[in-house]
Design a protein around this motif. Structure first.
Motif, mmCIF file in Angstrom:
data_model
loop_
_atom_site.group_PDB
_atom_site.id
_atom_site.type_symbol
_atom_site.label_atom_id
_atom_site.label_comp_id
_atom_site.label_asym_id
_atom_site.label_seq_id
_atom_site.Cartn_x
_atom_site.Cartn_y
_atom_site.Cartn_z
ATOM 1 N N PRO A 16 -29.764 -20.103 -33.287
ATOM 2 C CA PRO A 16 -29.832 -20.796 -31.954
ATOM 3 C C PRO A 16 -30.988 -21.386 -31.636
ATOM 4 O O PRO A 16 -31.315 -22.433 -31.051
ATOM 5 C CB PRO A 16 -29.460 -19.748 -30.773
ATOM 6 N N ASP A 17 -32.247 -20.913 -32.109
ATOM 7 C CA ASP A 17 -33.635 -21.410 -31.666
ATOM 8 C C ASP A 17 -33.956 -22.951 -32.267
ATOM 9 O O ASP A 17 -34.556 -23.519 -31.760
ATOM 10 C CB ASP A 17 -34.795 -20.585 -32.341
ATOM 11 N N LEU A 18 -33.159 -23.220 -33.312
ATOM 12 C CA LEU A 18 -33.263 -24.504 -33.971
ATOM 13 C C LEU A 18 -32.318 -25.547 -33.798
ATOM 14 O O LEU A 18 -32.060 -26.379 -34.347
ATOM 15 C CB LEU A 18 -33.436 -24.143 -35.706
ATOM 16 N N GLN A 19 -31.340 -25.325 -32.977
ATOM 17 C CA GLN A 19 -30.083 -25.976 -32.539
ATOM 18 C C GLN A 19 -30.620 -27.473 -32.066
ATOM 19 O O GLN A 19 -30.158 -28.377 -32.436
ATOM 20 C CB GLN A 19 -29.094 -25.440 -31.644
ATOM 21 N N TYR A 20 -31.359 -27.419 -31.074
ATOM 22 C CA TYR A 20 -31.823 -28.450 -30.295
ATOM 23 C C TYR A 20 -32.729 -29.247 -31.216
ATOM 24 O O TYR A 20 -32.500 -30.615 -31.190
ATOM 25 C CB TYR A 20 -32.533 -28.019 -29.062
ATOM 26 N N LEU A 21 -33.625 -28.613 -31.995
ATOM 27 C CA LEU A 21 -34.494 -29.467 -32.895
ATOM 28 C C LEU A 21 -33.495 -30.229 -34.014
ATOM 29 O O LEU A 21 -33.915 -31.357 -34.129
ATOM 30 C CB LEU A 21 -35.620 -28.381 -33.682
ATOM 31 N N ALA A 22 -32.604 -29.598 -34.497
ATOM 32 C CA ALA A 22 -31.720 -30.197 -35.523
ATOM 33 C C ALA A 22 -31.055 -31.420 -34.595
ATOM 34 O O ALA A 22 -30.957 -32.570 -35.374
ATOM 35 C CB ALA A 22 -30.657 -29.146 -36.107
ATOM 36 N N GLU A 23 -30.421 -31.219 -33.450
ATOM 37 C CA GLU A 23 -29.939 -32.482 -33.034
ATOM 38 C C GLU A 23 -30.830 -33.424 -32.657
ATOM 39 O O GLU A 23 -30.513 -34.620 -32.710
ATOM 40 C CB GLU A 23 -29.198 -31.793 -31.567
#
Length: 337
Positions: free
Chosen positions: A197-204
């Protein structure tokens, strides 16, 4: 003559010390629950804000649980508390409860305030639960936090409201400039498997297509079946690369070993190295993805630090040198006032 010169220097030193002490006394004290928040508040508050971290150095924020007495002592002089969420971390949950009970009367900012400034909270794929992790690593999250901080600081310290708004404007311009740099890299649409989950916003934020998320919650190790699934997705061509953070790798060395053993392309985002410069996290991630895309090399990782990456030939070296240049420019601009 020398005597009076010495006396003059002593008087001047005392005068400057008193002035500096008065300036520090007049600063708005802000307590933060995460290092990444400290960097953003300092960007907006500048010389009129004194930021105090409630998290001791080298401590996992997800496991730190201070006593009530320690919390109250730490925030006793704060005019504002900036958190990631109302109950994202044990420390934040304790502060929220004390606030609801009326024990803490200091104003608090958390992701509910950032939502009012444009943050869109995402759901963890396959669970439907809100993801409170990692939004502060993305431009969209940083932008919302900065806006909320500027607005609250302007109300707490109206004499310097124009100063806070001016610094906010410059901060937002920096983020926009970095976004434009990333768009020019051509990584939009890359199919990625993210570690958690830590990288979800970054990927979006980077306009990546998230094919799969290895684990759905913080602190959980992937099973053998989950690791086999990501290997199959890469080998079948359904995903281009695995994206994990250095924090995730440190907590689960077996995952990295499996990726290397099966020659699965991956990048490691050096979040822990960039926590004091969070706006560089999207840029470095994009640089590593671009490098992986261009060179098709297994394991374009940055855990050894930036200087180690400079030894990588061709495009990777140019991307890292560019990132270091941007870092220096940001530092100069940040402390220019």
């Amino acid at each position: 003559m020398r005597f009076w010169t010495g006396v003059g220097l002593i008087v001047l030193f005392i005068f400057l010390a008193l002035n500096q002490g008065a300036a520090l006394e007049n600063q708005v004290k802000v307590a933060v629950t995460m290092p990444v928040l400290e960097a953003i508040v300092e960007d907006i508050g500048g010389e009129h804000v004194q930021v105090v971290s409630l998290l001791p150095p080298n401590v996992d924020p997800h496991s730190y649980e201070p006593s009530v007495e320690k919390v109250l002592e730490s925030i006793s002089k704060a005019s504002l508390i900036v958190m990631s969420g109302p109950s994202h971390l044990p420390l934040e949950e304790k502060i929220r409860k004390l606030s609801e009970e009326g024990v803490i009367k200091t104003p608090i900012l958390d992701y509910r305030d950032y939502e009012n400034m444009g943050l869109l909270l995402l759901s963890v794929p396959g669970t439907g639960s809100i993801n409170p992790h990692g939004y502060f690593f993305s431009f969209s999250g940083q932008r919302a936090i900065a806006k909320a901080c500027a607005a609250k600081l302007s109300r707490i310290d109206p004499d310097h409201a124009e100063y806070y708004e001016r610094r906010l404007g410059r901060y937002l311009q920096r983020l926009s400039a970095l976004e434009e740099r990333i768009k020019a890299m051509g990584i939009s649409g890359m199919k990625v498997i993210i570690g958690g989950p830590d990288l979800q916003y970054l990927a979006e934020d980077l306009d990546l297509e998230i094919v799969s998320m290895i684990v759905k919650a913080h602190g959980i190790e992937p099973s053998t079946q989950e690791i086999s699934k990501i290997i199959d997705l890469i080998k079948s061509g359904d995903a281009d690369v695995v994206v994990v953070s250095d924090i995730e790798v440190s907590e689960n060395s077996a995952l990295l070993g499996a990726l290397k053993e099966n020659k699965i392309p991956y990048i490691i985002v050096p979040i822990s190295e960039l926590v004091d410069e969070p706006e560089l996290i999207p840029l470095v991630t994009a640089s590593l993805l671009k490098s992986s895309l261009e060179r098709q090399v297994v394991g374009a990782e940055a855990t050894g630090g930036f200087l180690d990456m400079v030894a990588v030939p061709s495009l990777a070296a140019n991307l890292v040198l560019f990132t270091l240049t941007v870092l220096l420019l940001i530092k100069v601009r940040r402390y220019a006032g």
